[in-house]
Design a protein around this motif. Structure first.
Motif, PDB file in Angstrom:
ATOM      1  N   ILE A  50       9.369 -12.266  80.145  1.00  0.00           N
ATOM      2  CA  ILE A  50       9.287 -11.649  78.814  1.00  0.00           C
ATOM      3  C   ILE A  50       8.622 -12.649  77.868  1.00  0.00           C
ATOM      4  O   ILE A  50       9.142 -13.745  77.653  1.00  0.00           O
ATOM      5  CB  ILE A  50      10.681 -11.277  78.285  1.00  0.00           C
ATOM      6  N   PRO A  51       7.477 -12.304  77.302  1.00  0.00           N
ATOM      7  CA  PRO A  51       6.822 -13.241  76.379  1.00  0.00           C
ATOM      8  C   PRO A  51       7.572 -13.329  75.053  1.00  0.00           C
ATOM      9  O   PRO A  51       8.270 -12.403  74.647  1.00  0.00           O
ATOM     10  CB  PRO A  51       5.429 -12.626  76.195  1.00  0.00           C
ATOM     11  N   VAL A  52       7.422 -14.444  74.396  1.00  0.00           N
ATOM     12  CA  VAL A  52       7.995 -14.633  73.060  1.00  0.00           C
ATOM     13  C   VAL A  52       7.088 -13.927  72.056  1.00  0.00           C
ATOM     14  O   VAL A  52       5.885 -14.142  72.031  1.00  0.00           O
ATOM     15  CB  VAL A  52       8.112 -16.127  72.720  1.00  0.00           C
ATOM     16  N   ASP A  53       7.683 -13.073  71.234  1.00  0.00           N
ATOM     17  CA  ASP A  53       6.921 -12.303  70.251  1.00  0.00           C
ATOM     18  C   ASP A  53       7.189 -12.865  68.856  1.00  0.00           C
ATOM     19  O   ASP A  53       8.185 -12.542  68.217  1.00  0.00           O
ATOM     20  CB  ASP A  53       7.314 -10.825  70.322  1.00  0.00           C
ATOM     21  N   LEU A  54       6.296 -13.727  68.402  1.00  0.00           N
ATOM     22  CA  LEU A  54       6.421 -14.332  67.071  1.00  0.00           C
ATOM     23  C   LEU A  54       5.261 -13.891  66.194  1.00  0.00           C
ATOM     24  O   LEU A  54       4.149 -13.693  66.681  1.00  0.00           O
ATOM     25  CB  LEU A  54       6.405 -15.857  67.176  1.00  0.00           C
ATOM     26  N   PRO A  55       5.477 -13.724  64.892  1.00  0.00           N
ATOM     27  CA  PRO A  55       4.349 -13.472  63.992  1.00  0.00           C
ATOM     28  C   PRO A  55       3.303 -14.576  64.135  1.00  0.00           C
ATOM     29  O   PRO A  55       3.635 -15.753  64.315  1.00  0.00           O
ATOM     30  CB  PRO A  55       4.996 -13.485  62.601  1.00  0.00           C
ATOM     31  N   GLU A  56       2.055 -14.206  64.069  1.00  0.00           N
ATOM     32  CA  GLU A  56       0.972 -15.158  64.264  1.00  0.00           C
ATOM     33  C   GLU A  56       1.106 -16.346  63.308  1.00  0.00           C
ATOM     34  O   GLU A  56       1.330 -16.183  62.117  1.00  0.00           O
ATOM     35  CB  GLU A  56      -0.381 -14.471  64.045  1.00  0.00           C
TER      36      GLU A  56
END
Length: 488
Positions: A43-49
């Motif tokens: 599962i990739p880490v989903d962070l705001p750019e």
């Protein structure tokens, strides 16, 4: 069409009826079987750019402010709502500012090294197949709440070392050779005790001072939150006629904005305020359980919290009918005048509180002109008077950022006693609040509450109103409201 009734036969007990169901984690046959035949699912880490570089820059600023000191901050845990149901988790703002991480139970340790600090983030690793928590932990187990990134994925996303938070249970993991370890108030007491840490006022003050000045990335997050909030105001205005016609009331409008905030951000940045008629003068009317009165003022104090957790905080007072009554417009015009004067005092080099005193002077003069003050304007404005504050007992602004009342625990000399600097983001929000049972005002003013609130960025040259897409003059508010209401 015919229907054949089911003929119940003799009651037969199912197998093992009357016994106590087994605990799954105690059954080897079950635990062996459920641990097998699961595909790999990274599962990739989903962070705001831009989150990781921004957090790294924040840590460098804190490192420079507290050289040689060991620093510990924590994300916290969700409080229990009732019984075994927890509130939704929202990470501590200091921790988010330092890491960008929003994982419950996470801890960051900044250890001094030559030239700065070395950072290690400690996270609770997700329960994987083969572990009891995979199926047995209803709060964090993958089969209960879904899969989440592992420590490797987090380390890659943050570009820092990420380790199992359980390693902090070992005494000596956190140490300091230069004074006590500095900890934020959210660091768990058990962890503080095991490593001889105390909550540090010095660290709290340093974080507040640094967080008051927003960098370019933070400003971009706040712009997004404000823009999304403006869209939420439009969505709410579009539902006013339905809320009136179908008797759906304030809750419908509150729910409209909260749904918009959840869709376009993390959710509302604070409890949404929707106050109609006699509820409009109530400063924090978050109950939102009244009707929408067609002829009343409708005070909307609402803000979207971005996925990065930076929040907007905007207020407008709309005429539910699309047109203010003469008395409502009279109040709105005075609040607008004070609002414009207050905003003109937001610029670098000016003492923070100047905008407050400027707004109060306008309001006190207007109330005096209406015959509502029992003393002169000068007497009312004096520290020993303050009679005008009967109609506005709250302040008229605050810092804004990861918290709606950002850095609220800062020292006086760092906040209200300081001069404004470029990079400060703050609200300006004067108002007048005339309650229905306030016999000091004429009947036509009772039940009118008006607040105008904008979010401002202090720049090198002055200030930028981030929320200027929403009008503040009465005629403009009327036109905007009618424009966003559905056509008949």
């Amino acid at each position: 069409m015919t229907h054949t009734a089911h003929q119940a036969g003799p009651a037969t007990k199912p197998p093992y009826a009357g016994t106590r169901p087994p605990r799954l984690h105690q059954i080897p046959a079950f635990t062996d079987y459920i641990a097998q035949h699961w595909g790999s699912q990274p599962i990739p880490v989903d962070l705001p750019e831009g989150t990781a570089p921004a957090a790294a820059a924040h840590r460098r600023r804190l490192s420079a402010a507290l050289p040689g000191r060991t620093i510990v901050a924590a994300a916290g845990t969700a409080p229990i709502r009732n019984d075994d149901c927890a509130y939704g988790f929202r990470a501590d703002s200091d921790f988010v500012w330092l890491t960008g991480v929003q994982v419950e139970g996470a801890v960051v340790v900044m250890t001094p090294v030559s030239g700065g600090h070395e950072t290690t983030v400690y996270l609770p690793p997700p329960f994987r197949p083969g572990e009891d928590g995979f199926f047995g932990n209803a709060m964090h187990g993958e089969l209960w709440v879904g899969a989440s990134p592992g420590l490797t994925e987090w380390s890659q996303a943050l570009d820092v070392a990420v380790r199992d938070v359980a390693e902090l249970d070992t005494s000596g993991t956190i140490a300091s050779t230069n004074g006590p370890v500095l900890a934020t108030a959210v660091v768990p007491e058990t962890l503080r005790r095991s490593h001889s840490m105390e909550v540090s006022a010095e660290l709290g003050r340093a974080l507040a001072q640094l967080r008051m000045i927003k960098d370019d990335w933070e400003i971009a997050q706040l712009r997004h939150a404000v823009d999304a909030s403006v869209g939420g105001f439009a969505a709410v205005a579009g539902e006013i006629p339905r809320a009136i016609d179908e008797g759906l009331g304030e809750r419908w409008l509150q729910g409209t904005f909260d749904r918009h905030a959840r869709t376009h951000g993390n959710g509302p940045g604070y409890s949404t305020i929707v106050g109609s008629g006699p509820n409009a003068p109530v400063l924090h009317w978050t109950r939102c359980d009244g009707p929408i009165l067609p002829d009343g003022t409708l005070l909307l104090d609402m803000g979207v919290e971005a996925r990065s957790l930076y929040t907007a905080d905007v207020t407008r007072t709309l005429p539910a009918s699309g047109t203010f009554s003469p008395a409502q417009r009279q109040v709105h015009d005075l609040v607008e005048k004070s609002h414009r004067i207050a905003m003109s005092h937001v610029r670098p080099g000016v003492n923070y509180l100047d905008f407050h005193f400027a707004a109060m002077e306008v309001l006190a003069q207007g109330l005096h002109d209406w015959g509502l003050l029992p003393v002169s304007v000068d007497e009312a404005l004096s520290p020993a008077g303050q009679q005008h504050r009967r109609y506005i007992v709250c302040g008229v602004g605050h810092h804004l950022g990861l918290d709606v009342h950002d850095c609220s625990k800062a020292e006086w000399e760092d906040y209200m006693g300081a001069d404004l600097q470029p990079g400060v983001v703050m609200t300006v929000e004067p108002g007048l609040y005339f309650h229905t049972n306030d016999l000091s005002v004429p009947p036509e003013l009772r039940g009118i509450g008006v607040r105008l609130e904008d979010d401002l960025l202090v720049t090198d040259a002055g200030a930028e109103v981030l929320s200027e897409a929403l009008p503040i003059d009465a005629a403009g508010v009327e036109q905007w409201t009618r424009q966003h209401m559905p056509s008949a």
